[in-house]
Motif scaffolding. Structure first.
Motif, PDB file in Angstrom:
ATOM      1  N   ALA A  73       0.841  -1.203   0.000  1.00 42.63           N
ATOM      2  CA  ALA A  73       0.000   0.000   0.000  1.00 42.63           C
ATOM      3  C   ALA A  73       0.874   1.250   0.000  1.00 42.63           C
ATOM      4  CB  ALA A  73      -0.922  -0.017   1.216  1.00 42.63           C
ATOM      5  N   ARG A  74       0.513   2.185  -0.885  1.00 41.85           N
ATOM      6  CA  ARG A  74       1.255   3.438  -1.001  1.00 41.85           C
ATOM      7  C   ARG A  74       0.276   4.608  -1.011  1.00 41.85           C
ATOM      8  NH1 ARG A  74       6.557   2.958  -2.015  1.00 41.85           N
ATOM      9  NH2 ARG A  74       7.308   0.936  -2.677  1.00 41.85           N
ATOM     10  N   ALA A  75       0.732   5.707  -0.455  1.00 42.24           N
ATOM     11  CA  ALA A  75      -0.040   6.947  -0.485  1.00 42.24           C
ATOM     12  C   ALA A  75       0.055   7.544  -1.881  1.00 42.24           C
ATOM     13  CB  ALA A  75       0.508   7.920   0.560  1.00 42.24           C
ATOM     14  N   ALA A  76      -0.735   8.579  -2.144  1.00 40.84           N
ATOM     15  CA  ALA A  76      -0.738   9.219  -3.464  1.00 40.84           C
ATOM     16  C   ALA A  76       0.641   9.749  -3.846  1.00 40.84           C
ATOM     17  CB  ALA A  76      -1.766  10.348  -3.485  1.00 40.84           C
TER      18      ALA A  76
ATOM     19  N   GLY B   5       4.507  -2.194   4.511  1.00 43.80           N
ATOM     20  CA  GLY B   5       3.285  -1.636   3.944  1.00 43.80           C
ATOM     21  C   GLY B   5       2.461  -2.656   3.169  1.00 43.80           C
ATOM     22  N   ALA B   6       2.894  -3.918   3.178  1.00 44.28           N
ATOM     23  CA  ALA B   6       2.181  -4.963   2.430  1.00 44.28           C
ATOM     24  C   ALA B   6       0.922  -5.391   3.171  1.00 44.28           C
ATOM     25  CB  ALA B   6       3.097  -6.160   2.217  1.00 44.28           C
ATOM     26  N   TRP B   7      -0.076  -5.818   2.417  1.00 44.89           N
ATOM     27  CA  TRP B   7      -1.266  -6.423   2.987  1.00 44.89           C
ATOM     28  C   TRP B   7      -1.882  -7.345   1.958  1.00 44.89           C
ATOM     29  CZ3 TRP B   7      -6.511  -5.905   1.689  1.00 44.89           C
ATOM     30  CH2 TRP B   7      -6.794  -4.985   0.688  1.00 44.89           C
ATOM     31  N   SER B   8      -2.683  -8.254   2.455  1.00 46.34           N
ATOM     32  CA  SER B   8      -3.265  -9.262   1.578  1.00 46.34           C
ATOM     33  C   SER B   8      -4.601  -9.687   2.141  1.00 46.34           C
ATOM     34  CB  SER B   8      -2.320 -10.474   1.495  1.00 46.34           C
ATOM     35  OG  SER B   8      -2.876 -11.477   0.679  1.00 46.34           O
ATOM     36  N   ALA B   9      -5.530 -10.038   1.252  1.00 47.77           N
ATOM     37  CA  ALA B   9      -6.829 -10.541   1.681  1.00 47.77           C
ATOM     38  C   ALA B   9      -7.401 -11.426   0.585  1.00 47.77           C
ATOM     39  CB  ALA B   9      -7.785  -9.395   1.990  1.00 47.77           C
ATOM     40  N   VAL B  10      -8.274 -12.314   0.985  1.00 43.73           N
ATOM     41  CA  VAL B  10      -8.975 -13.189   0.051  1.00 43.73           C
ATOM     42  C   VAL B  10     -10.423 -12.719   0.001  1.00 43.73           C
ATOM     43  CG1 VAL B  10      -9.748 -15.549  -0.384  1.00 43.73           C
ATOM     44  CG2 VAL B  10      -7.441 -15.137   0.489  1.00 43.73           C
TER      45      VAL B  10
END
Length: 193
Positions: A10-13, A57-62
Motif C-alpha cells: 500500500a502506497r499513499a498518493a 506496507g504490504a497487505w493481503s486478503a482473500v
C-alpha cells in the motif's frame, strides 16, 4: 463461490509506504464492506478494514472474485480493483482434463529465432562455399548426413591386428604405431602419408 487473493504494498498518493495503515475494501460502486478471509479456502474471516504491515506496507486478503473499491488512510480511493478467482484452489490441471483443445499446434513460420523454417524456404538449399546454411538430409556434398548414417570406409573393417599387438621393444612399438596410423587412414579418420 470463487475466491481469489489480492496482495499489494500500500502506497499513499505521493508514493510513500502506508505502514500500519487501514485499507477498507468495498464492493465496487457501493458502501458495502466486502467479506474478506485470511486463508485461500475462505474459512478464516479477515477484518475489513485490513491493516498494512508496519515495516513493508504490504497487505493481503482473500475475497470473492469481482471488482472492489479500496480506500486508504486520508480518504484516497482506488475504484474497480479486480480480484480474479484462483485456478482450482491452486491445483494443477491435467492436460487430459482440458476440453476443446486443438489436436495439433501448428508452428509459426518465419525467419526469427522463435519461429520455424518452412520446407520450401530458400535457406534450406546449399549456399556458396563458406556460407553457413540449413542443410537437408541426403548423401551429396551439399546435404547433411543423418545422425545414424555411417560413412563408407569410416569405422568399418576389423582392427584385430592393431588391438591384439603387444610390443616388447622400441622397434615393436614403432611397428604397432605405424599399423595403427595405417588403420586410421584406411577408415578415413586421418589423412596424409
Amino acid at each position: 463461490m470463487a475466491l481469489g487473493r489480492y496482495t499489494e504494498v500500500a502506497r499513499a498518493a505521493n508514493g510513500d509506504l502506508i505502514r500500519a495503515g487501514e485499507v477498507t475494501v468495498h464492493a465496487a460502486g457501493t458502501t458495502d464492506l466486502a467479506e474478506l478471509w485470511q486463508d485461500d479456502a475462505g474459512t478464516v474471516p479477515a477484518p475489513n478494514p485490513g491493516l498494512t504491515d508496519l515495516a513493508s506496507g504490504a497487505w493481503s486478503a482473500v475475497a470473492e472474485a469481482g471488482l472492489y473499491d479500496l480506500t486508504y488512510p486520508g480518504g484516497r480511493t482506488v475504484h474497480n480493483v479486480p480480484i480474479a478467482a484462483a485456478a482450482s484452489g491452486g491445483a494443477v490441471v491435467a492436460w487430459d482434463d482440458i476440453t476443446d483443445k486443438p489436436t495439433t499446434f501448428a508452428p509459426t513460420i518465419g525467419a526469427t529465432a522463435s519461429t520455424a523454417v518452412a520446407g520450401n524456404d530458400a535457406r534450406l538449399t546449399a549456399g556458396p562455399a563458406g556460407t553457413a546454411t540449413v542443410r537437408a538430409i541426403g548423401s551429396t556434398a551439399t546435404t547433411a548426413a543423418a545422425g545414424n548414417h555411417t560413412h563408407t570406409g569410416l569405422l568399418t573393417g576389423s582392427a584385430a591386428a592393431v588391438n591384439n599387438s603387444v610390443a616388447t621393444d622400441a622397434a615393436g612399438v614403432v611397428t604397432d604405431f605405424n599399423a595403427l596410423l595405417a588403420a586410421l587412414r584406411t577408415r578415413g579418420i586421418i589423412t596424409g602419408a
